[in-house]
Design a protein around this motif. Structure first.
Motif, PDB file in Angstrom:
ATOM      1  N   UNK A  76     -21.766  26.556  -9.801  1.00 14.98           N
ATOM      2  CA  UNK A  76     -20.303  25.938 -10.051  1.00 14.98           C
ATOM      3  C   UNK A  76     -19.467  25.987  -9.263  1.00 14.98           C
ATOM      4  N   UNK A  77     -18.514  25.164  -9.099  1.00 20.16           N
ATOM      5  CA  UNK A  77     -17.330  25.352  -7.973  1.00 20.16           C
ATOM      6  C   UNK A  77     -16.091  25.488  -8.728  1.00 20.16           C
ATOM      7  N   UNK A  78     -15.134  26.204  -8.258  1.00 22.42           N
ATOM      8  CA  UNK A  78     -13.736  26.311  -8.908  1.00 22.42           C
ATOM      9  C   UNK A  78     -12.757  26.164  -7.571  1.00 22.42           C
ATOM     10  N   UNK A  79     -11.929  25.131  -7.761  1.00 24.95           N
ATOM     11  CA  UNK A  79     -10.829  25.176  -6.631  1.00 24.95           C
ATOM     12  C   UNK A  79     -10.019  26.409  -6.620  1.00 24.95           C
ATOM     13  N   UNK A  80      -9.239  26.330  -5.692  1.00 23.15           N
ATOM     14  CA  UNK A  80      -8.018  27.400  -5.722  1.00 23.15           C
ATOM     15  C   UNK A  80      -6.984  27.356  -6.888  1.00 23.15           C
ATOM     16  N   UNK A  81      -6.580  28.183  -7.383  1.00 22.99           N
ATOM     17  CA  UNK A  81      -5.567  27.965  -8.503  1.00 22.99           C
ATOM     18  C   UNK A  81      -4.453  28.882  -8.316  1.00 22.99           C
ATOM     19  N   UNK A  82      -3.447  29.244  -9.248  1.00 26.16           N
ATOM     20  CA  UNK A  82      -2.456  30.085  -9.088  1.00 26.16           C
ATOM     21  C   UNK A  82      -2.875  31.550  -9.087  1.00 26.16           C
ATOM     22  N   UNK A  83      -4.095  31.917  -9.545  1.00 19.83           N
ATOM     23  CA  UNK A  83      -4.764  33.071  -9.553  1.00 19.83           C
ATOM     24  C   UNK A  83      -5.423  33.465  -8.245  1.00 19.83           C
ATOM     25  N   UNK A  84      -6.553  32.384  -7.770  1.00 18.10           N
ATOM     26  CA  UNK A  84      -7.205  32.599  -6.735  1.00 18.10           C
ATOM     27  C   UNK A  84      -6.598  31.663  -5.381  1.00 18.10           C
ATOM     28  N   UNK A  85      -6.523  32.359  -4.522  1.00 18.91           N
ATOM     29  CA  UNK A  85      -5.971  31.816  -3.219  1.00 18.91           C
ATOM     30  C   UNK A  85      -7.129  30.718  -2.480  1.00 18.91           C
ATOM     31  N   UNK A  86      -8.302  30.742  -2.847  1.00 18.82           N
ATOM     32  CA  UNK A  86      -9.137  30.028  -2.388  1.00 18.82           C
ATOM     33  C   UNK A  86     -10.230  29.256  -3.280  1.00 18.82           C
ATOM     34  N   UNK A  87     -11.040  28.502  -2.884  1.00 19.54           N
ATOM     35  CA  UNK A  87     -11.981  27.955  -3.809  1.00 19.54           C
ATOM     36  C   UNK A  87     -13.339  28.892  -3.783  1.00 19.54           C
ATOM     37  N   UNK A  88     -13.956  28.692  -4.785  1.00 23.73           N
ATOM     38  CA  UNK A  88     -15.300  29.580  -4.923  1.00 23.73           C
ATOM     39  C   UNK A  88     -16.340  29.027  -5.588  1.00 23.73           C
ATOM     40  N   UNK A  89     -17.559  29.248  -5.188  1.00 21.03           N
ATOM     41  CA  UNK A  89     -18.549  28.687  -6.052  1.00 21.03           C
ATOM     42  C   UNK A  89     -19.471  30.221  -6.474  1.00 21.03           C
ATOM     43  N   UNK A  90     -19.952  29.636  -7.849  1.00 17.36           N
ATOM     44  CA  UNK A  90     -20.708  30.843  -8.428  1.00 17.36           C
ATOM     45  C   UNK A  90     -22.304  30.202  -8.657  1.00 17.36           C
ATOM     46  N   UNK A  91     -23.053  31.022  -8.030  1.00 12.91           N
ATOM     47  CA  UNK A  91     -24.507  30.792  -8.330  1.00 12.91           C
ATOM     48  C   UNK A  91     -24.721  31.296  -9.947  1.00 12.91           C
ATOM     49  N   UNK A  92     -24.874  30.449 -10.885  1.00 15.50           N
ATOM     50  CA  UNK A  92     -24.818  31.012 -12.289  1.00 15.50           C
ATOM     51  C   UNK A  92     -26.281  31.421 -12.812  1.00 15.50           C
ATOM     52  N   UNK A  93     -27.157  30.578 -12.185  1.00 19.55           N
ATOM     53  CA  UNK A  93     -28.719  30.639 -12.690  1.00 19.55           C
ATOM     54  C   UNK A  93     -29.447  30.321 -11.690  1.00 19.55           C
ATOM     55  N   UNK A  94     -30.584  31.162 -11.279  1.00 23.14           N
ATOM     56  CA  UNK A  94     -31.614  30.866 -10.508  1.00 23.14           C
ATOM     57  C   UNK A  94     -33.064  31.429 -10.833  1.00 23.14           C
ATOM     58  N   UNK A  95     -34.204  30.523 -11.111  1.00 20.29           N
ATOM     59  CA  UNK A  95     -35.524  31.097 -11.375  1.00 20.29           C
ATOM     60  C   UNK A  95     -36.603  30.060 -10.988  1.00 20.29           C
TER      61      UNK A  95
END
Length: 157
Positions: A76-95
């Motif tokens: 999943x991808x999360x853009x920057x926000x008032x809490x986070x100064x930069x965008x992040x991507x999370x690897x949620x699940x891999x199998x």
């Protein structure tokens, strides 16, 4: 090595994807966290996976052999926000199904996730693994992931 196709999942892959996701839940989540509900995949996994396939800020990959899902990755991808100064991507699940491990399938999917996060402008990629899952930790470290924090728990019963 077998000829494995890795591509974005479609709703046509939903049965195989939910089965593979449930296999990860049983292999990793239920065995390592006693508070995980073993019925969650049966009751929720199909709708969760379908929603992610449709989500514009999600990456859902399937690894296929002759049309059968033998592995998956969800990010999943999360853009920057008032809490986070930069965008992040999370690897949620891999199998990857046990009989297909050691062929580079998981690595190919993680490399695709890294490229996807970079292309979207993520400043940080994030993945979590149970501390007892040393194989997963070593796997992600090979791609440059490093410990940032440790989650501590206190079970009350």
């Amino acid at each position: 090595m077998t000829d494995i196709e890795i591509r974005p999942a479609t709703l046509d892959d939903l049965d195989g994807l939910t089965h593979d996701s449930a296999a990860l839940f049983a292999e990793d989540g239920i065995t390592r966290d006693r508070l995980r509900d073993p019925d969650w995949p049966r009751d929720n996994n199909r709708a969760w996976c379908a929603g992610l396939i449709a989500a514009p800020d999600a990456l859902v990959l399937v690894a296929l052999e002759e049309g059968a899902v033998v592995g998956h990755l969800i990010g999943t991808f999360s853009p920057s926000s008032s809490m986070w100064t930069a965008a992040r991507a999370e690897l949620v699940s891999t199998h990857v199904a046990p009989s297909y491990r050691g062929q580079g399938i998981g690595g190919r999917m993680v490399e695709d996730f890294i490229a996807w996060g970079r292309d979207r402008g993520a400043a940080r990629l994030h993945v979590s693994a149970y501390t007892a899952n040393s194989a997963a930790i070593r796997f992600y470290q090979r791609f440059g992931f490093a410990a940032l924090s440790i989650e501590l728990t206190l079970d009350m019963d």
